[in-house]
Write a protein that holds these residues in place. Structure first.
Motif, PDB file in Angstrom:
ATOM      1  N   ARG A 107       0.807  -0.920   0.059  1.00  0.00           N
ATOM      2  CA  ARG A 107      -0.286  -0.290   0.008  1.00  0.00           C
ATOM      3  C   ARG A 107       0.730   1.249  -0.010  1.00  0.00           C
ATOM      4  O   ARG A 107       0.416   2.299  -0.772  1.00  0.00           O
TER       5      ARG A 107
ATOM      6  N   ARG B  83      -0.904   7.550   0.322  1.00  0.00           N
ATOM      7  CA  ARG B  83      -0.642   8.017   0.898  1.00  0.00           C
ATOM      8  C   ARG B  83      -1.925   9.702   1.526  1.00  0.00           C
ATOM      9  O   ARG B  83      -2.081  10.897   1.707  1.00  0.00           O
TER      10      ARG B  83
ATOM     11  N   THR C  95      -5.500  10.838   2.806  1.00  0.00           N
ATOM     12  CA  THR C  95      -6.642  10.588   3.827  1.00  0.00           C
ATOM     13  C   THR C  95      -7.598   9.863   3.408  1.00  0.00           C
ATOM     14  O   THR C  95      -8.094  10.211   4.070  1.00  0.00           O
TER      15      THR C  95
ATOM     16  N   TRP D  60      -7.661   6.252   2.625  1.00  0.00           N
ATOM     17  CA  TRP D  60      -7.205   5.459   3.997  1.00  0.00           C
ATOM     18  C   TRP D  60      -7.437   6.062   5.210  1.00  0.00           C
ATOM     19  O   TRP D  60      -7.139   5.811   6.015  1.00  0.00           O
TER      20      TRP D  60
ATOM     21  N   ALA E  39      -3.174   7.495   6.887  1.00  0.00           N
ATOM     22  CA  ALA E  39      -2.613   7.066   5.816  1.00  0.00           C
ATOM     23  C   ALA E  39      -1.068   6.468   5.599  1.00  0.00           C
ATOM     24  O   ALA E  39      -1.073   5.597   5.379  1.00  0.00           O
ATOM     25  N   GLU E  40      -0.458   7.619   6.296  1.00  0.00           N
ATOM     26  CA  GLU E  40       1.085   7.301   5.801  1.00  0.00           C
ATOM     27  C   GLU E  40       1.960   6.551   7.125  1.00  0.00           C
ATOM     28  O   GLU E  40       2.641   6.194   7.165  1.00  0.00           O
TER      29      GLU E  40
ATOM     30  N   ARG F 179      -4.824  -2.963   9.582  1.00  0.00           N
ATOM     31  CA  ARG F 179      -6.008  -1.806   8.952  1.00  0.00           C
ATOM     32  C   ARG F 179      -6.686  -2.399   8.434  1.00  0.00           C
ATOM     33  O   ARG F 179      -7.411  -3.094   7.249  1.00  0.00           O
TER      34      ARG F 179
ATOM     35  N   LYS G 123      -8.824   0.623  -4.736  1.00  0.00           N
ATOM     36  CA  LYS G 123      -8.957   1.500  -3.941  1.00  0.00           C
ATOM     37  C   LYS G 123      -7.071   1.002  -3.726  1.00  0.00           C
ATOM     38  O   LYS G 123      -6.716   2.087  -3.454  1.00  0.00           O
TER      39      LYS G 123
END
Length: 514
Positions: free
Chosen positions: A375, A414, A416, A419, A423-424, A430, A444
């Motif tokens: 990811r 990355r 938001t 994710w 996100a980062e 998750r 996605k």
């Protein structure tokens, strides 16, 4: 004075000529692109901006995408549209698959290396190669053969690392993983033992360097409007690319010739374990169409998918585990629990025999950690298509015929708005639901692409990565050789760590002899 005047006039003439050419290029870039039209994505720069930020290209895209999920960068002949919107991606790669192709622009850029291989063609050629490859990846023969190869190569990798540990030396794990993966893909894909990991193949190492250098040179073509001129003049990266292509052509055509000779001598064209042999069977039926050149293109396409995906991801995986030692220990603990290492865990060659499909399927946390790595650091950070007709995307933005439409897995990881606020962060949890891996939409999480061109080798890659990761984390605890060194990527078609990843290791067990 007359000579000086002549020189000054020639210099001025050259200056004005260059200026006129530059102005003509700018006009070509900006004219007819609907710059301010609200129905088209906002223009955030040109190919020249991409050249300026080339060494940090994917971070450049990321900074733009935080404000504009869909945007444009202008090229001389078309607009290049970049979208991080999963709805748009589903529309491009699945819903309206027939309206978006690789196109002549993509094919021309990649042709010198990938020719008419599966990643660089459309239509009937793509369908034929995918059909044969799909059959191969689904056979039990290949699955069993590949698992045996992956276990054997993982054991050799562990033995190599153990020697570094015994001498208390640092090592570049990315280099070792790339060599291990190259050995694996050549054995599984083409029935050839390169032995690059053991350092016995000068040709193999030269081939690898040529392939990796060419990977970067081709990436530069996507952002360099002058690459065709430099190819004609044989300058810079284009001159180097030509030399590298010659090295790879000679090596791969030799592999094909030797493999065909072996099959002829054995009089065996059925139930072959390696992928090349399957294509050689097809070439025997239709030698006019499936030539050695065509087979070479197929091999180099599988090289990109087989070597860089697994080795690159495992390199970033170990980087992230060194940054997060508690997660490293959680993965190691899962290995001990699944394999019951009290009984089966002190000898490397004995241990790998326990890495069956059943055991791999139980490694939910490892699967989540590898997926979380992909990811954030996808093996192929971006991909794209060409619009074959005028169209309107689900987010309302228009696309013109001939425009490039790109989706960027590195950037999406990355965002938001895709994710969440974390996100980062590297957070394998998750992907887990009550301890069981739960996949996300492929539109996605696009590391393996989606739609009809979704990666055929996805399960193949996970199998290899899990086997290698389980062996390494069962027997070693990894640390950075230099905690202060900044780790970043090298801008290529695939995501390599720039300068390698230098680690130290401490064995977790007292080793038996192997």
């Amino acid at each position: 004075m007359d000579l000086l005047t002549a020189i000054l006039r020639a210099s001025m003439a050259s200056f004005y000529f260059v200026l006129i050419c530059f102005c003509a290029l700018l006009l070509r870039i900006f004219m007819g692109k609907s710059l301010k039209h609200p129905q088209y994505p906002p223009v955030m720069g040109t190919v020249f901006h991409q050249l300026l930020y080339f060494n940090r290209l994917y971070d450049y895209y990321t900074n733009i995408a935080r404000k504009h999920p869909t945007f444009r960068l202008l090229a001389p002949t078309q607009s290049n549209l970049y979208t991080m919107d999963p709805q748009n991606i589903e529309y491009i790669v699945k819903t309206n698959f027939n309206k978006y192709s690789k196109g002549s622009h993509f094919h021309e850029i990649l042709e010198d290396l990938f020719g008419d291989g599966i990643f660089n063609v459309d239509g009937d050629e793509w369908r034929e190669q995918r059909k044969i490859a799909s059959f191969e990846f689904s056979t039990r023969v290949l699955r069993d053969f590949s698992c045996a190869v992956f276990r054997s190569k993982a054991a050799k990798l562990a033995e190599t690392i153990l020697r570094f540990a015994a001498m208390n030396q640092t090592f570049d794990i990315q280099d070792l993983l790339m060599r291990c993966s190259l050995d694996s893909i050549f054995k599984v894909g083409f029935g050839v033992d390169l032995n690059c990991l053991e350092g016995s193949s000068e040709e193999g190492r030269a081939f690898t360097k040529a392939f990796d250098d060419s990977n970067r040179h081709l990436c530069l073509r996507f952002v360099d409007p002058f690459w065709k001129l430099r190819r004609i003049l044989n300058l810079g990266s284009e001159g180097a690319l030509k030399k590298n292509i010659k090295i790879m052509d000679d090596f791969v055509l030799g592999v094909i010739s030797n493999r065909r000779k072996q099959m002829f001598e054995l009089q065996s064209y059925n139930d072959k374990e390696d992928i090349l042999s399957r294509f050689l069977v097809e070439s025997k039926r239709d030698p006019q169409r499936i030539t050695d050149q065509y087979l070479k293109d197929i091999i180099l396409n599988f090289m990109l998918a087989g070597k860089d995906t697994s080795a690159g991801t495992l390199s970033w995986f170990l980087y992230l585990l060194c940054k997060h030692p508690l997660i490293q220990e959680k993965v190691a603990e899962e290995v001990r629990e699944v394999i019951d290492c009290k009984e089966n865990g002190t000898n490397i060659n004995d241990f790998v025999e326990w890495l069956t499909d059943t055991a791999l399927q139980k490694m939910h946390y490892l699967h989540a950690a590898l997926t979380e790595t992909l990811r954030l650091y996808p093996a192929l950070p971006g991909d794209g298509r060409c619009a074959d007709t005028d169209d309107v995307l689900p987010d309302g933005f228009r696309v013109k015929k001939g425009d490039g439409v790109f989706y960027l897995a590195y950037v999406m990881g990355r965002m938001t708005y895709i994710w969440g606020e974390d996100a980062e962060d590297f957070r394998p949890e998750r992907w887990l639901d009550n301890g069981v891996f739960r996949p996300e939409s492929p539109f996605k999480f696009v590391a393996f692409h989606a739609g009809p061109r979704i990666c055929l080798g996805k399960d193949f890659a996970y199998r290899q990565m899990k086997i290698v990761a389980m062996v390494l984390l069962r027997f070693f605890r990894f640390r950075f050789a230099d905690e202060t060194k900044q780790v970043t990527y090298k801008t290529m078609l695939t995501l390599h760590i720039d300068g390698g990843l230098h680690l130290t290791t401490i064995p977790r067990v007292v080793f038996d002899k192997f």
